[in-house]
Design a protein around this motif. Structure first.
Motif, PDB file in Angstrom:
ATOM      1  N   ILE A  65      22.648  49.478   5.410  1.00 18.26           N
ATOM      2  CA  ILE A  65      23.702  50.489   5.618  1.00 18.26           C
ATOM      3  C   ILE A  65      24.786  50.344   4.553  1.00 18.26           C
ATOM      4  O   ILE A  65      25.260  51.339   3.995  1.00 18.26           O
ATOM      5  CB  ILE A  65      24.279  50.382   7.039  1.00 18.26           C
ATOM      6  N   ARG A  66      25.166  49.097   4.242  1.00 18.78           N
ATOM      7  CA  ARG A  66      26.193  48.887   3.206  1.00 18.78           C
ATOM      8  C   ARG A  66      25.706  49.346   1.838  1.00 18.78           C
ATOM      9  O   ARG A  66      26.448  49.983   1.087  1.00 18.78           O
ATOM     10  CB  ARG A  66      26.591  47.411   3.157  1.00 18.78           C
ATOM     11  N   SER A  67      24.446  49.025   1.508  1.00 18.14           N
ATOM     12  CA  SER A  67      23.945  49.389   0.180  1.00 18.14           C
ATOM     13  C   SER A  67      23.757  50.895   0.030  1.00 18.14           C
ATOM     14  O   SER A  67      23.784  51.418  -1.075  1.00 18.14           O
ATOM     15  CB  SER A  67      22.650  48.643  -0.130  1.00 18.14           C
ATOM     16  N   CYS A  68      23.590  51.601   1.136  1.00 16.74           N
ATOM     17  CA  CYS A  68      23.411  53.060   1.096  1.00 16.74           C
ATOM     18  C   CYS A  68      24.612  53.789   1.693  1.00 16.74           C
ATOM     19  O   CYS A  68      24.491  54.931   2.156  1.00 16.74           O
ATOM     20  CB  CYS A  68      22.149  53.450   1.855  1.00 16.74           C
ATOM     21  N   TRP A  69      25.766  53.167   1.669  1.00 18.13           N
ATOM     22  CA  TRP A  69      26.945  53.721   2.322  1.00 18.13           C
ATOM     23  C   TRP A  69      27.286  55.126   1.829  1.00 18.13           C
ATOM     24  O   TRP A  69      27.552  56.019   2.621  1.00 18.13           O
ATOM     25  CB  TRP A  69      28.134  52.789   2.148  1.00 18.13           C
ATOM     26  N   GLU A  70      27.276  55.341   0.557  1.00 15.64           N
ATOM     27  CA  GLU A  70      27.651  56.656   0.025  1.00 15.64           C
ATOM     28  C   GLU A  70      26.696  57.742   0.510  1.00 15.64           C
ATOM     29  O   GLU A  70      27.108  58.879   0.741  1.00 15.64           O
ATOM     30  CB  GLU A  70      27.707  56.631  -1.507  1.00 15.64           C
ATOM     31  N   LEU A  71      25.439  57.406   0.693  1.00 11.73           N
ATOM     32  CA  LEU A  71      24.448  58.367   1.170  1.00 11.73           C
ATOM     33  C   LEU A  71      24.562  58.588   2.688  1.00 11.73           C
ATOM     34  O   LEU A  71      24.425  59.710   3.173  1.00 11.73           O
ATOM     35  CB  LEU A  71      23.049  57.865   0.813  1.00 11.73           C
ATOM     36  N   LEU A  72      24.849  57.522   3.449  1.00  4.69           N
ATOM     37  CA  LEU A  72      24.856  57.585   4.916  1.00  4.69           C
ATOM     38  C   LEU A  72      26.226  57.891   5.510  1.00  4.69           C
ATOM     39  O   LEU A  72      26.329  58.265   6.682  1.00  4.69           O
ATOM     40  CB  LEU A  72      24.367  56.241   5.489  1.00  4.69           C
ATOM     41  N   LYS A  73      27.259  57.734   4.715  1.00  4.53           N
ATOM     42  CA  LYS A  73      28.635  57.821   5.208  1.00  4.53           C
ATOM     43  C   LYS A  73      28.911  59.096   6.006  1.00  4.53           C
ATOM     44  O   LYS A  73      29.439  59.037   7.120  1.00  4.53           O
ATOM     45  CB  LYS A  73      29.592  57.705   4.019  1.00  4.53           C
ATOM     46  N   GLU A  74      28.564  60.241   5.476  1.00  5.87           N
ATOM     47  CA  GLU A  74      28.880  61.514   6.149  1.00  5.87           C
ATOM     48  C   GLU A  74      28.193  61.624   7.510  1.00  5.87           C
ATOM     49  O   GLU A  74      28.779  62.101   8.475  1.00  5.87           O
ATOM     50  CB  GLU A  74      28.512  62.702   5.254  1.00  5.87           C
ATOM     51  N   ASP A  75      26.930  61.163   7.592  1.00  5.82           N
ATOM     52  CA  ASP A  75      26.221  61.212   8.875  1.00  5.82           C
ATOM     53  C   ASP A  75      26.851  60.264   9.891  1.00  5.82           C
ATOM     54  O   ASP A  75      27.001  60.605  11.070  1.00  5.82           O
ATOM     55  CB  ASP A  75      24.740  60.855   8.684  1.00  5.82           C
ATOM     56  N   ILE A  76      27.228  59.093   9.443  1.00  5.70           N
ATOM     57  CA  ILE A  76      27.875  58.129  10.343  1.00  5.70           C
ATOM     58  C   ILE A  76      29.207  58.679  10.823  1.00  5.70           C
ATOM     59  O   ILE A  76      29.531  58.606  12.016  1.00  5.70           O
ATOM     60  CB  ILE A  76      28.037  56.762   9.641  1.00  5.70           C
ATOM     61  N   LEU A  77      29.984  59.255   9.905  1.00  6.17           N
ATOM     62  CA  LEU A  77      31.272  59.850  10.288  1.00  6.17           C
ATOM     63  C   LEU A  77      31.073  60.990  11.286  1.00  6.17           C
ATOM     64  O   LEU A  77      31.834  61.130  12.245  1.00  6.17           O
ATOM     65  CB  LEU A  77      32.016  60.351   9.050  1.00  6.17           C
TER      66      LEU A  77
END
Length: 197
Positions: A65-77
């Protein structure tokens, strides 16, 4: 009248917590608890978690999750905003991991296993740890080693250790009763044994 008598609370059956000092929070901290999640708070929470831990059952650990934060951030938010708005967790996000402990030497079917919730076991350990840290439960020493043991767990069996004092017995009973209420389980005191070591 029949059901009223069956389901009416018996006098003296309720747990009394009179005189127990519960910690409370002020209005400012209460507001912070119900405020919307900030992106930086979520990011910081994820970065503080051990990278090898899995927040769900999908095999994606915190390192991923940390290494792909920029990709996953919007979905998590989006998920967290939806949770804040509806106050409902997505289905499956509050899953409990069960361990299946064999009841017999060569198990064949599911009835030969005893399912144990690892989250519940950890809850009991936390109650014990809290009582020890507050000094209301005294564990047993191990030989000449500076080590106190208060509990050991294996599957659904628990060994509770304590100095032979009446206060310890009452504390253990309160911990087990609290565990019953927290876990919606019943401690079988008839199968429990008190022994001197």
């Amino acid at each position: 009248m029949f059901f009223e008598a069956k389901f009416k609370e018996q006098e003296g059956s309720a747990i009394s917590l009179d005189g127990v000092p519960f910690a409370s929070i002020d209005h400012n901290n209460n507001y912070l608890l119900v405020a919307k999640f900030l992106e930086e708070e979520m990011r910081q929470s994820i970065w503080e978690c051990d990278g090898d831990k899995f927040p769900g059952l999908d095999d994606y650990n915190f390192h991923f999750i940390r290494s792909c934060w920029e990709l996953l951030k919007e979905d998590i938010l989006k998920v967290m905003k939806e949770f804040h708005r509806k106050e409902i967790l997505p289905r499956g996000s509050n899953a409990t991991i069960l361990a299946h402990i064999p009841k017999i030497e060569s198990p064949i079917g599911l009835n030969d296993y005893r399912p144990i919730s690892l989250a519940l076991a950890e809850g009991l350990v936390d109650l014990v740890r809290n009582a020890v840290s507050k000094g209301i439960l005294m564990g047993c020493g191990v030989d000449d080693v500076a080590l106190l043991i208060s509990s050991l767990q294996f599957a659904d069996d628990v060994l509770l250790f304590g100095q032979p004092k009446v206060n310890n017995v009452f504390t253990w009973k309160a911990i087990l009763r609290s565990f019953e209420l927290m876990a919606s389980l019943k401690v079988n005191f008839h199968k429990s044994k008190l022994a001197e070591v």
